[in-house]
Each structure stands twice: as structure tokens, then as C-alpha cells.
Motif scaffolding. Sequence first.
Motif, PDB file in Angstrom:
ATOM      1  N   HIS A  67      10.288  16.424  11.415  1.00 23.93           N
ATOM      2  CA  HIS A  67      10.675  16.586   9.678  1.00 23.93           C
ATOM      3  C   HIS A  67       9.756  15.436   9.206  1.00 23.93           C
ATOM      4  CE1 HIS A  67      14.122  19.526   9.776  1.00 23.93           C
ATOM      5  NE2 HIS A  67      12.813  19.982  10.348  1.00 23.93           N
ATOM      6  N   LEU A  68       9.804  14.050   9.783  1.00 17.67           N
ATOM      7  CA  LEU A  68       9.273  13.003   9.317  1.00 17.67           C
ATOM      8  C   LEU A  68       7.650  13.239   9.367  1.00 17.67           C
ATOM      9  CD1 LEU A  68       9.268   9.994   8.512  1.00 17.67           C
ATOM     10  CD2 LEU A  68       9.241   9.298  10.949  1.00 17.67           C
ATOM     11  N   MET A  69       7.018  13.887  10.588  1.00 20.84           N
ATOM     12  CA  MET A  69       5.903  13.747  10.590  1.00 20.84           C
ATOM     13  C   MET A  69       5.129  14.819   9.592  1.00 20.84           C
ATOM     14  SD  MET A  69       3.842  14.754  13.980  1.00 20.84           S
ATOM     15  CE  MET A  69       4.633  16.209  14.319  1.00 20.84           C
ATOM     16  N   GLN A  70       5.988  15.892   9.326  1.00 15.55           N
ATOM     17  CA  GLN A  70       5.654  16.827   8.234  1.00 15.55           C
ATOM     18  C   GLN A  70       5.927  16.130   6.937  1.00 15.55           C
ATOM     19  OE1 GLN A  70       4.303  19.896   9.366  1.00 15.55           O
ATOM     20  NE2 GLN A  70       3.855  20.382   7.017  1.00 15.55           N
ATOM     21  N   LEU A  75       2.536  14.079   2.037  1.00 16.03           N
ATOM     22  CA  LEU A  75       2.468  13.029   1.251  1.00 16.03           C
ATOM     23  C   LEU A  75       0.821  12.384   1.176  1.00 16.03           C
ATOM     24  CD1 LEU A  75       5.738  11.046   1.384  1.00 16.03           C
ATOM     25  CD2 LEU A  75       4.989  12.357  -0.513  1.00 16.03           C
ATOM     26  N   MET A  76       0.135  12.689   2.080  1.00 20.22           N
ATOM     27  CA  MET A  76      -0.825  12.191   2.412  1.00 20.22           C
ATOM     28  C   MET A  76      -2.062  13.307   2.377  1.00 20.22           C
ATOM     29  SD  MET A  76       0.204   9.390   5.583  1.00 20.22           S
ATOM     30  CE  MET A  76      -1.417   8.885   5.791  1.00 20.22           C
ATOM     31  N   PRO A  77      -2.848  13.623   1.476  1.00 25.15           N
ATOM     32  CA  PRO A  77      -3.802  14.815   1.540  1.00 25.15           C
ATOM     33  C   PRO A  77      -4.795  14.562   2.461  1.00 25.15           C
ATOM     34  CG  PRO A  77      -3.787  13.645  -0.466  1.00 25.15           C
ATOM     35  CD  PRO A  77      -2.684  12.983   0.273  1.00 25.15           C
ATOM     36  N   HIS A  78      -5.204  13.229   2.716  1.00 26.25           N
ATOM     37  CA  HIS A  78      -6.219  12.898   3.565  1.00 26.25           C
ATOM     38  C   HIS A  78      -6.122  12.933   5.042  1.00 26.25           C
ATOM     39  CE1 HIS A  78      -4.371   9.175   2.954  1.00 26.25           C
ATOM     40  NE2 HIS A  78      -4.958   8.736   3.874  1.00 26.25           N
ATOM     41  N   SER A  79      -4.841  13.696   5.432  1.00 23.87           N
ATOM     42  CA  SER A  79      -4.570  13.591   6.709  1.00 23.87           C
ATOM     43  C   SER A  79      -5.082  15.046   7.520  1.00 23.87           C
ATOM     44  CB  SER A  79      -3.012  13.375   6.848  1.00 23.87           C
ATOM     45  OG  SER A  79      -2.074  14.585   6.196  1.00 23.87           O
ATOM     46  N   LYS A  80      -4.786  15.061   8.627  1.00 27.49           N
ATOM     47  CA  LYS A  80      -5.187  16.042   9.627  1.00 27.49           C
ATOM     48  C   LYS A  80      -4.211  16.237  10.580  1.00 27.49           C
ATOM     49  CE  LYS A  80     -10.090  16.767   8.969  1.00 27.49           C
ATOM     50  NZ  LYS A  80     -11.369  16.743   9.482  1.00 27.49           N
ATOM     51  N   ALA A  81      -3.930  17.623  11.010  1.00 26.51           N
ATOM     52  CA  ALA A  81      -2.810  17.642  12.086  1.00 26.51           C
ATOM     53  C   ALA A  81      -3.512  18.409  13.440  1.00 26.51           C
ATOM     54  CB  ALA A  81      -1.934  18.941  11.704  1.00 26.51           C
ATOM     55  N   ASP A  82      -2.829  18.029  14.288  1.00 24.91           N
ATOM     56  CA  ASP A  82      -3.383  18.656  15.656  1.00 24.91           C
ATOM     57  C   ASP A  82      -2.081  18.978  16.485  1.00 24.91           C
ATOM     58  OD1 ASP A  82      -5.182  19.279  17.465  1.00 24.91           O
ATOM     59  OD2 ASP A  82      -5.319  17.275  18.396  1.00 24.91           O
ATOM     60  N   LYS A 144      20.410  12.969  -0.520  1.00 36.40           N
ATOM     61  CA  LYS A 144      20.390  11.543  -1.101  1.00 36.40           C
ATOM     62  C   LYS A 144      18.963  11.360  -1.937  1.00 36.40           C
ATOM     63  CE  LYS A 144      23.588   9.591   2.174  1.00 36.40           C
ATOM     64  NZ  LYS A 144      23.810   8.299   3.180  1.00 36.40           N
ATOM     65  N   MET A 145      17.892  11.760  -1.357  1.00 36.39           N
ATOM     66  CA  MET A 145      16.598  11.695  -1.834  1.00 36.39           C
ATOM     67  C   MET A 145      16.557  12.715  -3.123  1.00 36.39           C
ATOM     68  SD  MET A 145      15.855   9.588   0.381  1.00 36.39           S
ATOM     69  CE  MET A 145      15.940   9.096   1.901  1.00 36.39           C
ATOM     70  N   THR A 146      16.842  12.228  -4.380  1.00 35.48           N
ATOM     71  CA  THR A 146      16.919  13.036  -5.490  1.00 35.48           C
ATOM     72  C   THR A 146      15.556  13.168  -6.262  1.00 35.48           C
ATOM     73  OG1 THR A 146      17.792  11.369  -6.956  1.00 35.48           O
ATOM     74  CG2 THR A 146      19.382  12.596  -5.854  1.00 35.48           C
ATOM     75  N   GLY A 147      14.567  12.113  -6.011  1.00 34.36           N
ATOM     76  CA  GLY A 147      13.222  12.346  -6.789  1.00 34.36           C
ATOM     77  C   GLY A 147      12.193  13.419  -6.316  1.00 34.36           C
ATOM     78  N   ASN A 148      11.235  13.383  -7.017  1.00 34.23           N
ATOM     79  CA  ASN A 148      10.263  14.211  -6.989  1.00 34.23           C
ATOM     80  C   ASN A 148       8.892  14.256  -7.266  1.00 34.23           C
ATOM     81  OD1 ASN A 148       9.027  16.811  -6.206  1.00 34.23           O
ATOM     82  ND2 ASN A 148       9.889  17.921  -7.649  1.00 34.23           N
ATOM     83  N   CYS A 149       7.929  14.379  -6.647  1.00 29.29           N
ATOM     84  CA  CYS A 149       6.431  13.974  -7.050  1.00 29.29           C
ATOM     85  C   CYS A 149       5.635  15.165  -6.799  1.00 29.29           C
ATOM     86  CB  CYS A 149       5.812  12.645  -6.324  1.00 29.29           C
ATOM     87  SG  CYS A 149       5.706  13.025  -4.500  1.00 29.29           S
ATOM     88  N   LEU A 150       4.396  14.958  -7.603  1.00 27.40           N
ATOM     89  CA  LEU A 150       3.451  15.990  -7.587  1.00 27.40           C
ATOM     90  C   LEU A 150       2.760  16.103  -5.994  1.00 27.40           C
ATOM     91  CD1 LEU A 150       1.831  18.159  -9.056  1.00 27.40           C
ATOM     92  CD2 LEU A 150       0.098  16.269  -9.593  1.00 27.40           C
ATOM     93  N   ARG A 151       2.391  17.152  -5.352  1.00 27.49           N
ATOM     94  CA  ARG A 151       1.720  17.193  -4.130  1.00 27.49           C
ATOM     95  C   ARG A 151       0.378  16.936  -4.367  1.00 27.49           C
ATOM     96  NH1 ARG A 151       2.949  20.650   0.414  1.00 27.49           N
ATOM     97  NH2 ARG A 151       0.978  20.647   1.918  1.00 27.49           N
ATOM     98  N   GLY A 152       0.145  15.806  -3.444  1.00 26.87           N
ATOM     99  CA  GLY A 152      -1.501  15.477  -3.401  1.00 26.87           C
ATOM    100  C   GLY A 152      -1.658  14.414  -4.377  1.00 26.87           C
ATOM    101  N   SER A 153      -1.004  13.779  -5.134  1.00 28.28           N
ATOM    102  CA  SER A 153      -0.912  12.584  -6.051  1.00 28.28           C
ATOM    103  C   SER A 153      -1.429  11.511  -5.077  1.00 28.28           C
ATOM    104  CB  SER A 153      -0.057  12.481  -6.957  1.00 28.28           C
ATOM    105  OG  SER A 153       1.408  12.184  -6.122  1.00 28.28           O
ATOM    106  N   ARG A 154      -2.031  10.351  -6.026  1.00 29.62           N
ATOM    107  CA  ARG A 154      -2.426   9.242  -5.229  1.00 29.62           C
ATOM    108  C   ARG A 154      -1.264   8.151  -5.399  1.00 29.62           C
ATOM    109  NH1 ARG A 154      -6.673   6.665  -7.399  1.00 29.62           N
ATOM    110  NH2 ARG A 154      -7.342   5.854  -5.482  1.00 29.62           N
ATOM    111  N   PRO A 155      -0.819   7.522  -4.421  1.00 36.53           N
ATOM    112  CA  PRO A 155       0.298   6.629  -4.361  1.00 36.53           C
ATOM    113  C   PRO A 155      -0.157   5.273  -4.606  1.00 36.53           C
ATOM    114  CG  PRO A 155      -0.231   6.904  -2.162  1.00 36.53           C
ATOM    115  CD  PRO A 155      -1.310   7.702  -2.867  1.00 36.53           C
ATOM    116  N   LEU A 156       0.677   4.520  -5.274  1.00 40.43           N
ATOM    117  CA  LEU A 156       0.629   3.019  -5.510  1.00 40.43           C
ATOM    118  C   LEU A 156       0.995   2.299  -4.144  1.00 40.43           C
ATOM    119  CD1 LEU A 156       1.712   2.157  -9.177  1.00 40.43           C
ATOM    120  CD2 LEU A 156      -0.754   2.224  -8.127  1.00 40.43           C
ATOM    121  N   LEU A 157       0.495   1.300  -3.581  1.00 41.40           N
ATOM    122  CA  LEU A 157       1.198   0.447  -2.373  1.00 41.40           C
ATOM    123  C   LEU A 157       1.557  -0.830  -3.000  1.00 41.40           C
ATOM    124  CD1 LEU A 157      -1.574   1.428   0.084  1.00 41.40           C
ATOM    125  CD2 LEU A 157       0.255   2.611  -0.291  1.00 41.40           C
TER     126      LEU A 157
END
Length: 342
Positions: A67-70, A75-82, A144-157
Amino acid sequence: AATKRRRGDSAARPSKRAKAAPAATEPEARPGPDQYSIPPPVSQGKWKNKERVLIFSSRGINFRTRHLMQDLRTLMPHSKADTKMDRKDQLFVINEVCEMKNCNKCIFFEAKKKQDLYMWLSNAPQGPSAKFLVQNVHTLAELKMTGNCLRGSRPLLSFDAAFDKEPHYALLKELFIQIFSTPRYHPKSQPFVDHVFTFTITDERIWFRNYQIIEEDASLVEIGPRFVLNLIKIFQGSFGGPTLYENPHYQSPNMHRRLVRLSVAAKFKEKQQVKEVQKIKKTASKVVIKEDPTEVVFETPAEEKPVEIQLVKPESKPFIKDKKKPRKIERKKQKKLLRTQA
């Protein structure tokens, strides 16, 4: 009937149509004060930073790691799976997998003994790479994680100030920036910034958190996932090579479990020793202590009373009859007679 064409016969060939003159381009209509203009899609910009991250794992991971990997992939639209990699394969094979997938960064989850989880962050194929022990994993699906964000949005680090003080932390900061930041104008990304990735150093570990930015008051609400990275080593190459840094505070999970077992065994041994000492005390013969002659000093002799021997039998006490008793007997007899007559 259609006539056959002959060579050199120009009259038989139909004349080509003249190309139509391009129509005059009309000036673009500008939106009025009451109209709204729709911005062009983000993909029209030039995608210069072509970072691609390969996220996959080895066989033997549990459901929480999956689940963590998924969650990281979403959260990272520039990722790929294998597909999962076999345990028998060497780690340097991952560089070839990254080359086939056209990826220059990699996040690899390695599971051992079905209870320990390790994470590799690598810059393929030149390096460097870092190996972490992952602890305290919580995923997006938890209540416990009550927040929500747009899929594919760019994050601040957001990074802790301690990342700029040590050289190995500065290297990890640059590695985190290149892996977790979404490239601008990526085709799968969205032109919004609505969540923050925070990296904090506490207790010689790196704590990862993901927060949503609420538009009304700019407050933060945790979304997830969350995990703690315990640094083990930093290598010069990708998944190997000379060691650049080794964490002196790191303790392997096997050693930690061994120390826990030893502490429990030490408590058990201590209890057994106490019981044996008590048994020895009970079975041992009691030591007779010699009389101390000085104890007589504290004794105070009492006055001796003369012994009297009574030779005459003591007189018996006179017996006094109860005068009221015969009257009570007569009254009882009278009551019985009255009851029988009635």
C-alpha cells in the motif's frame, strides 16, 4: 469510353487545381469584462526536466509495504511501475531495468525475513545511492489521515535546517529533491500546488510527512503516507560501490531483537536466582547463638511471694430457692385450662 493516356500527351492529362489562397487570419477575440478565458493545458509548455522514477519492490513484502508503494505512485505522476524482482537476483540488475524503462531515478523496496523493510534511493546508473531502514509505516487508507489533495498536483518540498549542516545530509537533500519533486510541465501533472512533503531530522532519523494546504486559512492537514527512514549507508555507485558514509548510530533489527531477548532472559534468570537463595535459606540448619552473659544486667528481679497451701476445704455457698417459680407454674397451668375450655 475512357481513352488511354499516351506518353507526351499533355492534352489528355487533367490540369491540377490551383491551391486556394490562405484565408486572412482573423484577429483573436479577446475576452470581454464579463467573459472568462480558459488557460491552455500545462502539457503545451516545454517539458525540460525529464526525471522518471521507477518504483517497485522485491518479492516477500507484506500488505502495508504494498500500500505504501502504491501511495507513492499515486502522489508522484512522473513514476513508473514494474513487476517484483526475485530475491536471488543481484541488486545491480536494477540498473538494467531502469535503462529498459527509460528511468534515471529508482525507489526500490527490499523485504527481508518478512518483517524488515529496506528502501533504496538511487540515481541510475552513475550513482550515488542510499540505503534506509523503513520504520513506523502508515498509509493513505488509514482513518487518521483526514486530508485530501488533487491527483497529479505538484508538491512543495520542505526540509529541516539540519540538512545544510552535515555533508551527508546535503547529499540526501539533493537526492530527495530530484526524486520526489514533480517536473514542471509533466504531461500527467496538474498546474496546482496543494500539498507539502516535509523531511525532518529527529533522533538521527529522517521523518517523512505529507500535508494538505487548505485554501481558506493556509493551515496544514496530514494526508499520508508517513514513515521514518533510518540511514544505513551511502554508496558512490548505483546499488553498490565504495561507501561514502556509514551511520554510526544505526542498529540492525536482528541486533535489536537479540538485545530484547537478552533483557527478558536476564530478568528471568534473576527471578530464578532469588528463588534458589530462598530455598537454601529454608533448608539450611539454624545456627544456635551462644548465650550472652551481659544480658543478665538488664533483668530486674521481681519480689518473691510466699507460697500458701490451703489445707481446709472452702465452705459452700448457701442455695436460695426462687420463690416466684411456683407462681409462674400455676399461671401456665391456668392458661392451658382456659385454652382447652375455649
